[in-house]
Design a protein around this motif. Structure first.
Motif, PDB file in Angstrom:
ATOM      1  N   TYR A 147     -51.601  22.008 -27.375  1.00 19.93           N
ATOM      2  CA  TYR A 147     -51.789  23.012 -28.260  1.00 19.93           C
ATOM      3  C   TYR A 147     -51.614  24.297 -27.410  1.00 19.93           C
ATOM      4  N   GLY A 148     -52.385  24.123 -26.289  1.00 21.67           N
ATOM      5  CA  GLY A 148     -52.354  25.270 -25.536  1.00 21.67           C
ATOM      6  C   GLY A 148     -50.815  25.566 -24.779  1.00 21.67           C
ATOM      7  N   ALA A 149     -50.412  24.262 -24.566  1.00 22.34           N
ATOM      8  CA  ALA A 149     -49.012  24.302 -23.978  1.00 22.34           C
ATOM      9  C   ALA A 149     -48.034  25.164 -25.039  1.00 22.34           C
ATOM     10  N   VAL A 150     -48.025  24.595 -26.405  1.00 28.38           N
ATOM     11  CA  VAL A 150     -47.221  25.027 -27.386  1.00 28.38           C
ATOM     12  C   VAL A 150     -47.617  26.416 -27.583  1.00 28.38           C
ATOM     13  N   THR A 151     -48.890  26.975 -27.404  1.00 25.54           N
ATOM     14  CA  THR A 151     -49.020  28.488 -27.570  1.00 25.54           C
ATOM     15  C   THR A 151     -48.436  29.225 -26.549  1.00 25.54           C
ATOM     16  N   SER A 152     -48.742  28.862 -25.167  1.00 17.66           N
ATOM     17  CA  SER A 152     -48.367  29.597 -24.043  1.00 17.66           C
ATOM     18  C   SER A 152     -46.896  29.594 -23.462  1.00 17.66           C
ATOM     19  N   ILE A 153     -46.129  28.595 -23.916  1.00 17.55           N
ATOM     20  CA  ILE A 153     -44.709  28.444 -23.622  1.00 17.55           C
ATOM     21  C   ILE A 153     -44.031  29.503 -24.300  1.00 17.55           C
ATOM     22  N   TYR A 177     -44.182  17.183 -30.906  1.00 13.70           N
ATOM     23  CA  TYR A 177     -44.634  18.160 -30.033  1.00 13.70           C
ATOM     24  C   TYR A 177     -43.518  18.681 -29.094  1.00 13.70           C
ATOM     25  N   LEU A 178     -42.416  18.100 -28.855  1.00  9.83           N
ATOM     26  CA  LEU A 178     -41.517  18.521 -28.089  1.00  9.83           C
ATOM     27  C   LEU A 178     -40.597  19.621 -28.756  1.00  9.83           C
ATOM     28  N   GLN A 179     -40.508  19.253 -30.201  1.00  4.31           N
ATOM     29  CA  GLN A 179     -39.685  20.147 -31.125  1.00  4.31           C
ATOM     30  C   GLN A 179     -40.602  21.620 -31.201  1.00  4.31           C
ATOM     31  N   LEU A 180     -41.825  21.359 -31.271  1.00  2.30           N
ATOM     32  CA  LEU A 180     -42.699  22.712 -31.125  1.00  2.30           C
ATOM     33  C   LEU A 180     -42.702  23.295 -29.993  1.00  2.30           C
ATOM     34  N   LEU A 181     -42.635  22.699 -28.637  1.00  4.41           N
ATOM     35  CA  LEU A 181     -42.298  23.320 -27.412  1.00  4.41           C
ATOM     36  C   LEU A 181     -41.046  24.158 -27.357  1.00  4.41           C
ATOM     37  N   PHE A 182     -39.932  23.636 -27.728  1.00  2.00           N
ATOM     38  CA  PHE A 182     -38.498  24.060 -27.817  1.00  2.00           C
ATOM     39  C   PHE A 182     -38.431  25.222 -28.451  1.00  2.00           C
ATOM     40  N   GLY A 183     -39.077  25.094 -29.931  1.00  2.00           N
ATOM     41  CA  GLY A 183     -38.997  26.056 -30.649  1.00  2.00           C
ATOM     42  C   GLY A 183     -39.581  27.371 -30.151  1.00  2.00           C
ATOM     43  N   ARG A 184     -40.849  27.075 -29.824  1.00  2.00           N
ATOM     44  CA  ARG A 184     -41.786  28.416 -29.267  1.00  2.00           C
ATOM     45  C   ARG A 184     -40.997  28.920 -27.947  1.00  2.00           C
ATOM     46  N   PHE A 185     -40.386  28.219 -27.160  1.00  5.43           N
ATOM     47  CA  PHE A 185     -39.659  28.710 -26.118  1.00  5.43           C
ATOM     48  C   PHE A 185     -38.471  29.430 -26.497  1.00  5.43           C
ATOM     49  N   LEU A 186     -37.814  29.139 -27.450  1.00  7.60           N
ATOM     50  CA  LEU A 186     -36.728  29.857 -28.001  1.00  7.60           C
ATOM     51  C   LEU A 186     -37.409  31.380 -28.635  1.00  7.60           C
ATOM     52  N   VAL A 187     -38.246  30.893 -29.474  1.00 10.45           N
ATOM     53  CA  VAL A 187     -38.465  32.363 -30.219  1.00 10.45           C
ATOM     54  C   VAL A 187     -39.310  33.309 -29.290  1.00 10.45           C
ATOM     55  N   GLY A 188     -39.709  32.777 -28.143  1.00  8.95           N
ATOM     56  CA  GLY A 188     -40.440  33.560 -26.892  1.00  8.95           C
ATOM     57  C   GLY A 188     -39.353  34.106 -26.227  1.00  8.95           C
ATOM     58  N   MET A 189     -38.097  33.758 -26.096  1.00 10.89           N
ATOM     59  CA  MET A 189     -37.011  34.296 -25.368  1.00 10.89           C
ATOM     60  C   MET A 189     -36.486  35.507 -26.177  1.00 10.89           C
ATOM     61  N   SER A 190     -36.574  35.417 -27.838  1.00 12.84           N
ATOM     62  CA  SER A 190     -35.889  36.349 -28.475  1.00 12.84           C
ATOM     63  C   SER A 190     -36.804  37.558 -28.426  1.00 12.84           C
ATOM     64  N   CYS A 191     -38.222  37.423 -28.503  1.00 20.15           N
ATOM     65  CA  CYS A 191     -39.183  38.289 -28.581  1.00 20.15           C
ATOM     66  C   CYS A 191     -39.443  38.858 -27.400  1.00 20.15           C
ATOM     67  N   GLY A 192     -39.162  38.237 -26.285  1.00 18.33           N
ATOM     68  CA  GLY A 192     -39.195  38.897 -24.821  1.00 18.33           C
ATOM     69  C   GLY A 192     -37.984  39.697 -24.716  1.00 18.33           C
ATOM     70  N   THR A 193     -37.009  39.820 -25.473  1.00 22.89           N
ATOM     71  CA  THR A 193     -35.858  40.650 -25.244  1.00 22.89           C
ATOM     72  C   THR A 193     -36.160  41.736 -26.000  1.00 22.89           C
ATOM     73  N   ALA A 194     -36.713  41.577 -27.181  1.00 21.27           N
ATOM     74  CA  ALA A 194     -37.175  42.623 -28.309  1.00 21.27           C
ATOM     75  C   ALA A 194     -38.039  43.635 -27.663  1.00 21.27           C
ATOM     76  N   ILE A 195     -39.281  43.041 -27.100  1.00 21.39           N
ATOM     77  CA  ILE A 195     -40.052  43.724 -26.824  1.00 21.39           C
ATOM     78  C   ILE A 195     -39.688  44.735 -25.419  1.00 21.39           C
ATOM     79  N   VAL A 196     -38.689  44.284 -24.730  1.00 22.54           N
ATOM     80  CA  VAL A 196     -37.829  45.312 -23.559  1.00 22.54           C
ATOM     81  C   VAL A 196     -37.302  46.332 -24.625  1.00 22.54           C
ATOM     82  N   ILE A 197     -36.554  46.056 -25.274  1.00 22.53           N
ATOM     83  CA  ILE A 197     -35.595  46.978 -26.052  1.00 22.53           C
ATOM     84  C   ILE A 197     -36.264  47.967 -26.884  1.00 22.53           C
ATOM     85  N   THR A 198     -37.536  47.752 -27.580  1.00 24.75           N
ATOM     86  CA  THR A 198     -38.083  48.693 -28.329  1.00 24.75           C
ATOM     87  C   THR A 198     -38.386  49.887 -27.689  1.00 24.75           C
TER      88      THR A 198
END
Length: 488
Positions: A87-93, A138-159
């Motif tokens: 769960y820590g990995a899913v959260t932090s990825i 577990y792997l699907q959660l990891l992949f989804g959280r990684f992708l949503v992190g990419m999108s949010c990482g982009t947004a938090i630079v632009i805002t």
């Protein structure tokens, strides 16, 4: 309040408020929707942790079996068995994905524009939120959280970059702090929905809600023009004048004059050690390795890293679990109240940030956080619920008044205008790395040390307060790089 007539470039006119325009407000709101997505996703796994990971079952209506619900009928599991480490990995990825998004966001934003990169990030956020909703492993959660992190990482630079480029100097602090207000609104939205959906039947709808926010953000970007500074830097002078005219309360001629002032300021403030005449600014690698950027780079690294190392995401990521050790029946409600406080105090900070200044607020914020981290540690180790809750509330308020809104705001103010996008990427990457370290190691540290782990955060906050006092310049009201760094 009296209204003034504004001359359009085609000779027409219109009337508007003389202080601020609706288009400026709209542009700020639209940009801040990206930060709302960031705040929502950074906290979305806090409340439903026990239900998602099969640690606890709590049906909202025992007369209906899970298999009869919509999600049950479509083959989605009631829970996904996860260990604390998983769960820590899913959260932090999420932070690793955010790091990748932030690493490339500055370059993308320089090349393709702030608007279209933000729209792309919203589209990715929509897809990845749906992937999380439909995850059964577990792997699907990891992949989804990684992708949503990419999108949010982009947004938090632009805002913050976009807001800094459209805001007048006298509004820059107040409007720039809306980035952190929006992050906190996203966190509050998560905790609000958790009051209804954090149970064994409905936790997936918390993940689905992220796609709704993303679609909304994608659509409203269509109503906003590109940043006038980006347009100017890429040679679209007339388009920049029109975009700025919509953002400013004066005449078209005044907007044109401001564009000319920008051009003169850009030529005057150009890095004297750089012979490049590029409109795109330095690459991230050049920014990290070139000694000419050392001064702002060092301060940006310290501020953006220590924002996380002072421990804020131990509460945002795991507050329900931490508080639940002492108040198991009220942990979700306490975190909801914490989220409200976070928004209210950050709004208060936006009202005073241009009057008090960045440096005094950072000093006050980190000093109080030092003391409150020690009290949180005492509350957890001694099992005193009132002390724990009270210290957590003051800790959150202290963060929201300074260390929350100022780091992302100050990046552009510490940098040359042509370096701002790259500096924003650099600072955000540092922030993501620190977020990952805290997000991944806190459950381990809390398991080994219990409440004493907050003493580490107290020590870091104290050291950072000393650094701010000695090394961080005040940027309030300063418009040029040389003004900011005189004396440092």
């Amino acid at each position: 309040m009296a209204e003034t007539e504004r001359l359009m470039p085609n000779g027409g006119s219109r009337r508007t408020n003389p202080l601020i325009t609706g288009h400026l407000i709209l542009g700020t709101i639209v940009a801040c929707l990206g930060s709302i997505q960031y705040g929502y996703h950074i906290a979305e796994l806090n409340a439903p942790q026990e239900f998602l990971s099969c640690s606890r079952f709590n049906a909202p209506d025992e007369n209906i079996s899970y298999d009869d619900t919509w999600v049950g009928q479509h083959g989605l599991k009631q829970c996904i068995a996860l260990t604390d480490s998983q769960y820590g990995a899913v959260t932090s990825i999420f932070s690793i994905g955010g790091l990748f998004g932030s690493y490339y966001a500055g370059n993308w934003a320089n090349r393709y524009g702030r608007k279209y990169v933000s729209m792309g990030a919203s589209a990715m956020c929509m897809v990845s939120s749906l992937l999380l909703f439909f995850s059964n492993s577990y792997l699907q959660l990891l992949f989804g959280r990684f992708l949503v992190g990419m999108s949010c990482g982009t947004a938090i630079v632009i805002t913050p970059l976009f807001i800094n480029e459209i805001a007048p100097v006298e509004w820059r602090g107040a409007m720039g702090s809306m980035n952190q207000v929006s992050i906190n609104l996203g966190i509050l939205l998560t905790q609000t929905l958790a009051l209804k959906y954090a149970d064994s039947y409905n936790w997936r709808w918390l993940l689905f809600a992220g796609s709704v926010i993303a679609v909304s953000n994608l659509l409203v970007w269509l109503k906003v023009d590109e940043s006038p500074r980006w347009l100017l830097n890429h040679g679209f002078v007339s388009e920049a004048e029109i975009a700025l005219f919509k953002l400013r309360p004066g005449t078209y001629q005044q907007a044109k004059q401001e564009i000319q002032d920008w051009q003169r300021s850009h030529a005057h403030n150009r890095d004297p050690e750089s012979s490049e005449e590029t409109h795109s600014g330095p690459t991230l690698w050049k920014y990290v390795t070139d000694p000419s950027y050392k001064k702002p780079r060092t301060v940006i690294f310290a501020i953006l890293s220590c924002q996380q190392f002072c421990g804020i995401n131990s509460i945002i990521f795991y507050g329900v679990k931490v508080i639940g050790k002492i108040l198991p029946n009220y942990s979700i409600q306490v975190n909801f109240a914490i989220s409200i406080l976070n928004v209210v105090v950050t709004l208060a900070a936006s009202a005073i940030i241009d009057h008090v200044g960045r440096r005094p607020l950072l000093l006050a914020s980190t000093t109080v956080m030092t003391a409150m981290s020690l009290l949180i540690s005492a509350g957890l180790t001694l099992g005193v619920s009132f002390l724990l809750v009270a210290a957590t509330f003051v800790y959150i308020a202290a963060f929201a008044i300074g260390l929350g809104p100022i780091p992302f705001l100050i990046i552009g103010e510490l940098s040359y205008p042509q370096d701002a996008a790259t500096a924003q990427s650099f600072g955000t990457v540092c922030n993501w790395l620190a977020t990952f370290i805290v997000g991944y190691l806190f459950p381990i540290g809390h398991g080994l040390m219990g409440g004493y782990v907050f003493m580490i955060f107290a020590a870091i906050a104290a050291l950072f307060a000393t650094y701010v006092y000695k090394r961080v310049p005040e940027t309030k009201g300063k418009t040029t790089y040389s003004e900011v760094w005189t004396g440092y």
